[in-house]
Scaffold this motif. Sequence first.
Motif, PDB file in Angstrom:
ATOM      1  N   ALA A   1       2.892  -9.710 -12.938  1.00  0.00           N
ATOM      2  CA  ALA A   1       2.918 -10.188 -14.319  1.00  0.00           C
ATOM      3  C   ALA A   1       2.346 -11.596 -14.422  1.00  0.00           C
ATOM      4  O   ALA A   1       1.766 -11.962 -15.453  1.00  0.00           O
ATOM      5  N   PHE A   2       2.489 -12.405 -13.351  1.00  0.00           N
ATOM      6  CA  PHE A   2       1.933 -13.766 -13.392  1.00  0.00           C
ATOM      7  C   PHE A   2       0.879 -14.004 -12.312  1.00  0.00           C
ATOM      8  O   PHE A   2       0.207 -15.041 -12.327  1.00  0.00           O
ATOM      9  N   ALA A   3       0.726 -13.073 -11.368  1.00  0.00           N
ATOM     10  CA  ALA A   3      -0.309 -13.190 -10.336  1.00  0.00           C
ATOM     11  C   ALA A   3      -0.966 -11.821 -10.170  1.00  0.00           C
ATOM     12  O   ALA A   3      -0.715 -11.109  -9.185  1.00  0.00           O
ATOM     13  N   PRO A   4      -1.788 -11.426 -11.122  1.00  0.00           N
ATOM     14  CA  PRO A   4      -2.300 -10.043 -11.161  1.00  0.00           C
ATOM     15  C   PRO A   4      -3.220  -9.653 -10.007  1.00  0.00           C
ATOM     16  O   PRO A   4      -3.396  -8.462  -9.744  1.00  0.00           O
ATOM     17  N   ASP A   5      -3.798 -10.632  -9.314  1.00  0.00           N
ATOM     18  CA  ASP A   5      -4.799 -10.306  -8.294  1.00  0.00           C
ATOM     19  C   ASP A   5      -4.336 -10.490  -6.855  1.00  0.00           C
ATOM     20  O   ASP A   5      -5.116 -10.262  -5.925  1.00  0.00           O
ATOM     21  N   VAL A   6      -3.080 -10.928  -6.636  1.00  0.00           N
ATOM     22  CA  VAL A   6      -2.637 -11.205  -5.276  1.00  0.00           C
ATOM     23  C   VAL A   6      -2.571  -9.906  -4.461  1.00  0.00           C
ATOM     24  O   VAL A   6      -1.959  -8.931  -4.891  1.00  0.00           O
ATOM     25  N   PRO A   7      -3.205  -9.837  -3.286  1.00  0.00           N
ATOM     26  CA  PRO A   7      -3.149  -8.634  -2.456  1.00  0.00           C
ATOM     27  C   PRO A   7      -1.739  -8.422  -1.895  1.00  0.00           C
ATOM     28  O   PRO A   7      -1.075  -9.384  -1.490  1.00  0.00           O
ATOM     29  N   VAL A   8      -1.288  -7.180  -1.860  1.00  0.00           N
ATOM     30  CA  VAL A   8       0.049  -6.855  -1.369  1.00  0.00           C
ATOM     31  C   VAL A   8      -0.029  -5.778  -0.295  1.00  0.00           C
ATOM     32  O   VAL A   8      -0.633  -4.714  -0.504  1.00  0.00           O
ATOM     33  N   LEU A   9       0.586  -6.077   0.862  1.00  0.00           N
ATOM     34  CA  LEU A   9       0.680  -5.127   1.964  1.00  0.00           C
ATOM     35  C   LEU A   9       2.127  -4.657   2.031  1.00  0.00           C
ATOM     36  O   LEU A   9       3.030  -5.444   2.319  1.00  0.00           O
ATOM     37  N   PHE A  10       2.367  -3.382   1.753  1.00  0.00           N
ATOM     38  CA  PHE A  10       3.720  -2.834   1.774  1.00  0.00           C
ATOM     39  C   PHE A  10       4.164  -2.510   3.203  1.00  0.00           C
ATOM     40  O   PHE A  10       3.364  -2.021   4.019  1.00  0.00           O
ATOM     41  N   LEU A  11       5.441  -2.797   3.499  1.00  0.00           N
ATOM     42  CA  LEU A  11       6.082  -2.327   4.726  1.00  0.00           C
ATOM     43  C   LEU A  11       7.065  -1.236   4.327  1.00  0.00           C
ATOM     44  O   LEU A  11       7.870  -1.429   3.417  1.00  0.00           O
ATOM     45  N   THR A  12       6.999  -0.088   4.975  1.00  0.00           N
ATOM     46  CA  THR A  12       7.925   0.987   4.651  1.00  0.00           C
ATOM     47  C   THR A  12       8.452   1.637   5.915  1.00  0.00           C
ATOM     48  O   THR A  12       7.723   1.802   6.890  1.00  0.00           O
ATOM     49  N   ALA A  13       9.732   1.994   5.896  1.00  0.00           N
ATOM     50  CA  ALA A  13      10.341   2.667   7.040  1.00  0.00           C
ATOM     51  C   ALA A  13      10.137   4.170   6.947  1.00  0.00           C
ATOM     52  O   ALA A  13      10.463   4.909   7.867  1.00  0.00           O
ATOM     53  N   ARG A  14       9.618   4.627   5.833  1.00  0.00           N
ATOM     54  CA  ARG A  14       9.439   6.069   5.622  1.00  0.00           C
ATOM     55  C   ARG A  14       7.957   6.406   5.573  1.00  0.00           C
ATOM     56  O   ARG A  14       7.222   5.834   4.788  1.00  0.00           O
ATOM     57  N   ASP A  15       7.565   7.354   6.392  1.00  0.00           N
ATOM     58  CA  ASP A  15       6.144   7.705   6.495  1.00  0.00           C
ATOM     59  C   ASP A  15       5.841   8.958   5.672  1.00  0.00           C
ATOM     60  O   ASP A  15       5.238   9.896   6.156  1.00  0.00           O
ATOM     61  N   SER A  16       6.303   8.963   4.427  1.00  0.00           N
ATOM     62  CA  SER A  16       6.061  10.134   3.586  1.00  0.00           C
ATOM     63  C   SER A  16       4.871   9.885   2.676  1.00  0.00           C
ATOM     64  O   SER A  16       4.587   8.754   2.287  1.00  0.00           O
ATOM     65  N   VAL A  17       4.209  10.958   2.319  1.00  0.00           N
ATOM     66  CA  VAL A  17       3.063  10.864   1.422  1.00  0.00           C
ATOM     67  C   VAL A  17       3.509  10.293   0.081  1.00  0.00           C
ATOM     68  O   VAL A  17       2.812   9.474  -0.533  1.00  0.00           O
ATOM     69  N   GLU A  18       4.717  10.692  -0.383  1.00  0.00           N
ATOM     70  CA  GLU A  18       5.207  10.223  -1.680  1.00  0.00           C
ATOM     71  C   GLU A  18       5.331   8.697  -1.720  1.00  0.00           C
ATOM     72  O   GLU A  18       4.959   8.065  -2.703  1.00  0.00           O
ATOM     73  N   ASP A  19       5.887   8.113  -0.649  1.00  0.00           N
ATOM     74  CA  ASP A  19       6.068   6.663  -0.617  1.00  0.00           C
ATOM     75  C   ASP A  19       4.727   5.941  -0.621  1.00  0.00           C
ATOM     76  O   ASP A  19       4.549   4.931  -1.300  1.00  0.00           O
TER      77      ASP A  19
END
Length: 238
Positions: free
Chosen positions: A80-98
Amino acid sequence: MTSSLTRADGSSLRVLVVDDEPNIAELLQMALRYEGWDVRTAGTGRKAVAAARELVPDAIVLDMMLPDYDGMEVLRKVRAFAPDVPVLFLTARDSVEDRVAGLTAGGDDYVTKPFSLEEVIARLRGLMRRAGAMDARPSSVIQVGDLALDEDSHEVVRAGREIDLTATEFELLRFLMRNPRRVLSKAQILDRVWDYDFGGQDNVVELYISYLRKKVDAGHEPMIHTKRGAGYVLKPVG
């Protein structure tokens, strides 16, 4: 190996690491600082949003599962205030949905836990390059006070005098110089310089610190200091 990616003005890239597991956050912080980046951490979604406002990061490493709101909610609030910042998600679940949900929400990439530090760093480099980070570092030389270390030629000079180091001594000194004025524990040094745990035989660190002192501090005011019970720190003289 350290990164040459910097901001357009030559200053260090700013990375916000968001994870509610302190050991993971600290490990990522140490690895990214070793790359030469300015790193801030947050353990909750609320703190992450506040830190993003204050820091204005160049990239965010964001855990999907947080104790208050989840990673996608954090992403929505930050964008909402930094629309272009790149984001790398960390997830413990290796599902296609996530993966689809994270990327659909606006995330740029993801890494599945357990992950390797090298993979996280490589993904971040890629995101930052695509976002326009500049390769502006003028040389491969790290300078702390009158001590200079060239990462390309492996030459080390203090006050005009060349110092001959073994490969391990060089890596140890580089780690210390990449973190000036920061106390580094024996465990952190073992993990970064030797890349594995010596099973409690951390006297190898003491041994190599003594080797470095004889070569780097000989004839000069000491730069390498012991903080009893905490570790070692390299500080410029004066």
